[in-house]
Design an enzyme around this catalytic site. Structure first.
Site, PDB file in Angstrom:
ATOM      1  N   CYS A  66     -98.394   9.524  46.604  1.00  0.00           N
ATOM      2  CA  CYS A  66     -99.815   9.697  46.910  1.00  0.00           C
ATOM      3  C   CYS A  66    -100.420  10.489  45.752  1.00  0.00           C
ATOM      4  O   CYS A  66     -99.879  10.480  44.645  1.00  0.00           O
ATOM      5  CB  CYS A  66    -100.016  10.392  48.259  1.00  0.00           C
ATOM      6  SG  CYS A  66     -99.458  12.113  48.303  1.00  0.00           S
ATOM      7  N   HIS A  67    -101.501  11.194  46.009  1.00  0.00           N
ATOM      8  CA  HIS A  67    -102.158  11.934  44.938  1.00  0.00           C
ATOM      9  C   HIS A  67    -101.358  13.160  44.504  1.00  0.00           C
ATOM     10  O   HIS A  67    -101.096  13.346  43.314  1.00  0.00           O
ATOM     11  CB  HIS A  67    -103.566  12.345  45.372  1.00  0.00           C
ATOM     12  CG  HIS A  67    -104.326  13.093  44.330  1.00  0.00           C
ATOM     13  ND1 HIS A  67    -104.814  12.466  43.201  1.00  0.00           N
ATOM     14  CD2 HIS A  67    -104.666  14.399  44.228  1.00  0.00           C
ATOM     15  CE1 HIS A  67    -105.424  13.375  42.447  1.00  0.00           C
ATOM     16  NE2 HIS A  67    -105.354  14.554  43.051  1.00  0.00           N
TER      17      HIS A  67
END
Length: 95
Positions: A66-67
């Protein structure tokens, strides 16, 4: 429900190509994906994983990203509880 143990990988340990038995599952939202993503990654936003779990190869070497690493860890825990052997990418796309 207790979280299960999932593997962790530093970004340097993540393969650079994704095909066949190696999958990079990007669980970021659509707008994040559109701003940039790894070539060959599979995109399923975190909230869609439960309804789209059949799209994820249970036999693949599965890296989840993810980020920053928090959402991917939650998804990796969910996948592990459902028979997968995911590896969370520490630090996510920021790494």
């Amino acid at each position: 429900m207790d979280d299960v143990e999932v593997g962790q990988a530093d970004i340097a340990a993540v393969p650079t190509t994704f095909e066949g038995s190696v999958v990079l599952l990007d669980v970021r939202e659509d707008d994040e994906w559109q701003r940039g993503h790894a070539a060959g990654a599979q995109h399923i936003p975190m909230g869609d994983v439960p309804t789209r779990i059949a799209e994820i190869d249970p036999d693949a070497e599965l890296y989840v990203i993810c980020h920053a690493g928090g959402r991917s860890l939650r998804v990796a825990n969910y996948l592990a509880r459902n028979g997968y052997t995911p590896i969370n990418v520490e630090g996510g796309m920021l790494a």
